[in-house]
Scaffold this motif. Structure first.
Motif, short mmCIF file in Angstrom:
data_model
loop_
_atom_site.label_atom_id
_atom_site.label_comp_id
_atom_site.label_asym_id
_atom_site.label_seq_id
_atom_site.Cartn_x
_atom_site.Cartn_y
_atom_site.Cartn_z
N CYS A 424 0.86 -1.17 -0.02
CA CYS A 424 -0.04 0.00 -0.01
C CYS A 424 0.98 1.33 0.02
CB CYS A 424 -0.85 -0.02 1.10
SG CYS A 424 -0.06 -0.10 2.79
N ASP A 425 0.12 2.45 -0.14
CA ASP A 425 0.57 3.83 0.06
C ASP A 425 0.13 4.52 1.01
OD1 ASP A 425 2.64 3.95 -2.47
OD2 ASP A 425 1.05 3.10 -3.20
N PRO A 426 0.39 5.75 1.71
CA PRO A 426 -0.45 6.32 2.42
C PRO A 426 -1.58 6.83 1.68
CG PRO A 426 1.88 7.01 2.70
CD PRO A 426 1.85 5.89 1.75
N TYR A 427 -2.65 7.11 2.11
CA TYR A 427 -3.89 7.34 1.41
C TYR A 427 -3.75 8.93 0.98
CZ TYR A 427 -8.92 8.42 0.44
OH TYR A 427 -10.08 8.65 -0.04
N THR A 433 -4.49 2.95 -3.55
CA THR A 433 -3.76 1.83 -2.69
C THR A 433 -3.71 1.94 -1.51
OG1 THR A 433 -1.55 3.00 -3.20
CG2 THR A 433 -2.14 1.17 -4.66
N GLY A 434 -4.28 3.18 -0.98
CA GLY A 434 -4.23 3.63 0.30
C GLY A 434 -5.55 3.27 1.12
N ALA A 435 -6.62 2.87 0.28
CA ALA A 435 -7.97 2.67 0.69
C ALA A 435 -8.06 1.11 1.02
CB ALA A 435 -8.92 3.14 0.02
N PHE A 436 -8.98 0.78 1.96
CA PHE A 436 -9.40 -0.78 2.33
C PHE A 436 -10.71 -0.68 2.69
CE2 PHE A 436 -7.02 0.72 6.11
CZ PHE A 436 -7.98 0.34 7.03
N ILE A 437 -11.31 -1.89 2.89
CA ILE A 437 -12.44 -2.11 3.41
C ILE A 437 -12.28 -3.17 4.43
CG2 ILE A 437 -13.95 -1.30 1.67
CD1 ILE A 437 -14.34 -4.36 0.95
N VAL A 438 -13.19 -3.19 5.49
CA VAL A 438 -13.02 -4.36 6.63
C VAL A 438 -14.15 -5.17 6.46
CG1 VAL A 438 -13.13 -4.62 9.14
CG2 VAL A 438 -11.70 -2.75 8.14
N ILE A 439 -13.93 -6.39 6.35
CA ILE A 439 -15.08 -7.35 6.30
C ILE A 439 -15.30 -8.39 7.45
CG2 ILE A 439 -15.94 -9.56 4.75
CD1 ILE A 439 -14.13 -8.24 2.43
N ASP A 440 -16.50 -8.46 8.05
CA ASP A 440 -16.67 -9.44 9.24
C ASP A 440 -16.29 -10.94 8.55
OD1 ASP A 440 -18.11 -11.37 10.84
OD2 ASP A 440 -18.89 -9.34 12.02
N ALA A 441 -15.46 -11.48 9.24
CA ALA A 441 -15.24 -12.80 8.72
C ALA A 441 -16.29 -13.71 8.77
CB ALA A 441 -13.81 -13.35 9.71
N LEU A 442 -17.14 -13.73 9.82
CA LEU A 442 -18.17 -14.48 10.06
C LEU A 442 -19.66 -14.07 8.93
CD1 LEU A 442 -18.38 -14.94 13.90
CD2 LEU A 442 -17.45 -16.48 12.21
#
Length: 577
Positions: A424-427, A433-442
């Motif tokens: 990645c790079d700083p946003y 490349t600096g963005a992401f999403i968080v996904i609930d693993a369940l």
């Protein structure tokens, strides 16, 4: 149409299509508090820029007339006459412009925006994609989603109410998401008699606040969205305004913020192998430019190679730039697959497992630092856990308050640990490349959106263990150490044999294939970390890191058997060699 007319029309149609495709694209987010007139402003802009179909206009005329009749409690027979007249009317004063964007039934019933609505228009100079975002606090996550890809923002303020907490909140989120240009639209000026003093008071307050957030450019406009003042045409009712129209400002902004000049980043989406003589890496260029012959490296492996060819749907190309979808053919048959990233060798991205990020929480359930999540960044998905929440932004006052979690629509700074490094790079340097999403693993729900700030900042007290080495020695009866086995082909089997001998002697021990960080962590925790590897760079890193960390260190002699090693390791420290 006969053949002669087709022959004449075809070049004209193609010319129009070429002109349209060559116009610069601007992504625009319209934000503001509840009932500030966002949907009405966008509807007016679409109407006056010919961005609507006739059937849309007719439908809104009928709906507008029905609303007006219901408010005045007309008898049914007059209502029918009014609807018939509205169907063929041409007076724009009869239109409720918000109905062009509020498409959900709940939105029309309540007169509010709930979901993000995207609308498209084209002017002589520019193509514009408009995101109409919600104003309610409970829909902050929707607003953040709509603004995440914007190149410019328009923030509305009701001239009667002035700057509200939600106005400041949206301005902060817009700056957090990296929107560089902001237009402050003081709307409903007709309801305050177009008073210049009111406009200047509200405008100066919000502009001063916006400048503290780091916007590159801020512009003020006195507007009445329902009457069309200063949107596409200068209004005679505000002769004191010299800042032009909102549409003129949109057309004057710099070209869409493409990332052609940024470092080359190519996340691999898929490996194409139609036959044994063809192996291409398919994906979209996230930023920068790549050319045939460029030396690139495949990350995280670091393998270097060169670009042999660039294939596209329209044929081979000599170069590809940001947002181009291409297939790269490499000179060497390197190991690369989905989740890997290609970059120029002299401008690599960060490879972070331990990082700080800003996070907007979308989940109905609060963030739980004891749970594991998945982080998806470009084409790479990695198991991750939140080490802690550093602080939460109090959106009423924009202060930073201590917090142990984040609830729905909260924004805060977090420390994240990923099982595999994010490339990645700083946003602020690269939004792709600096963005992401968080996904609930369940549940596999998307529960958060994050922006990489950089490597986790070290802290003196917060990052220190609360368990001392003396306490570990007293509990375990041993001092932890890194034990490096000889670099031989049978090192693995000998390591496990030594592990068995030490365990039989009552020692706490674990075997590590060659991970420097894991070995040091085990040693600091009071265990014997048995490391077997033939890689010279790993062995060298172990020596240096163990010395710097101050952990115990053993490097065993190949001539001895595991039983002899075990006796040496468990002998009194002063007798060991």
């Amino acid at each position: 149409m006969d053949t002669a007319l087709q022959a004449v029309a075809q070049p004209d149609i193609q010319r129009l299509l070429d002109e349209h495709s060559n116009r610069a694209l601007l992504r625009l987010a319209v934000v503001g508090s509840v009932d500030d007139g966002k949907s009405t402003l966008i509807g007016r802009l679409l109407f006056e820029c010919d961005g609507l179909f006739e059937d849309q206009i007719s439908a809104v005329r009928r709906a507008s007339a029905k609303r007006a009749a219901a408010r005045t409690e007309l008898p049914p027979e007059l209502l029918v006459q009014g609807l018939k007249a509205a169907a063929g009317a041409g007076d724009e004063e009869e239109l409720d412009f918000s109905l062009f964007t509020d498409g959900l039934r709940a939105e029309r019933e309540q007169g509010i925006t709930i979901d993000v609505a995207y609308r498209y228009l084209s002017t002589a100079l520019r193509k514009i994609i408009i995101a109409d975002t919600p104003g309610h606090l409970q829909y902050t996550r929707n607003m953040a989603t709509g603004a995440s890809t914007a190149d410019a923002g328009v923030i509305l303020v009701d001239a009667r109410l002035g700057v509200l907490p939600q106005t400041r909140r949206h301005a902060y989120i817009a700056s957090l998401l990296g929107i560089p240009y902001l237009a402050v639209v003081v709307n409903k000026m007709d309801l305050v008699g177009y008073e210049r003093a009111t406009f200047e008071r509200i405008g100066s307050e919000l502009v001063d606040f916006a400048r503290t957030l780091g916007f590159e450019g801020v512009r003020l406009f006195p507007v009445s969205a329902s009457r069309g003042d200063n949107i596409t045409r200068l209004s005679p009712r505000t002769p004191w305004h010299e800042g032009g129209t909102l549409l003129g400002w949109l057309e004057s902004l710099p070209h869409q913020r493409r990332l052609d000049g940024a470092p080359f980043r190519f996340p691999v989406q898929y490996v194409l192998r139609p036959h044994q003589d063809y192996r291409g890496l398919a994906g979209q260029v996230a930023s920068g430019t790549v050319r045939v012959g460029d030396e690139v490296q495949v990350l995280p492996s670091g393998r270097r190679t060169r670009v042999e060819a660039i294939d596209t749907f329209d044929g081979a190309k000599e170069e590809a730039s940001a947002t181009d979808s291409v297939t790269l053919l490499l000179t060497d048959d390197v190991d690369a697959s989905r989740g890997d990233l290609l970059a120029h060798v002299d401008q690599p991205p960060l490879a972070l497992q331990h990082l700080d990020a800003m996070l907007v929480w979308f989940g109905e359930q609060p963030l739980d630092v004891t749970r594991r999540y998945l982080v998806k960044q470009t084409t790479r998905t990695a198991p991750a856990q939140f080490e802690r929440v550093l602080w939460r932004k109090e959106l009423e006052t924009l202060s930073e308050v201590p917090s142990e979690s984040l609830a729905l629509n909260d924004i805060g700074r977090v420390r994240l640990v990923c099982r595999r490094p994010l490339l990645c790079d700083p946003y602020q340097e690269n939004r792709r490349t600096g963005a992401f999403i968080v996904i609930d693993a369940l549940t596999h729900d998307t529960v958060g959106a994050g922006m990489v700030l950089g490597p986790a900042e070290s802290t003196s007290r917060a990052g220190a263990s609360l368990v001392t080495s003396a306490e570990r020695h007293g509990r375990l009866g041993q001092v932890g150490a890194v034990v490096l086995l000889p670099a031989t082909p049978e090192a693995a089997s000998r390591a496990f044999a030594l592990e068995r001998e030490l365990f039989n002697l009552g020692r706490h021990v674990a075997t590590v294939p060659g991970d420097v960080e894991v070995a040091l962590a085990l040693a600091r925790a009071g265990l014997f970390a048995l490391v077997y590897t033939e890689a010279p760079q790993v062995r060298r890193a172990l020596r240096e890191e163990a010395h710097d960390a101050g952990t115990g260190w053993w490097e065993l002699d190949d001539a001895e058997a595991p039983e002899q090693w075990a006796r040496r390791l468990t002998a009194p420290r002063e007798d060991a060699t």
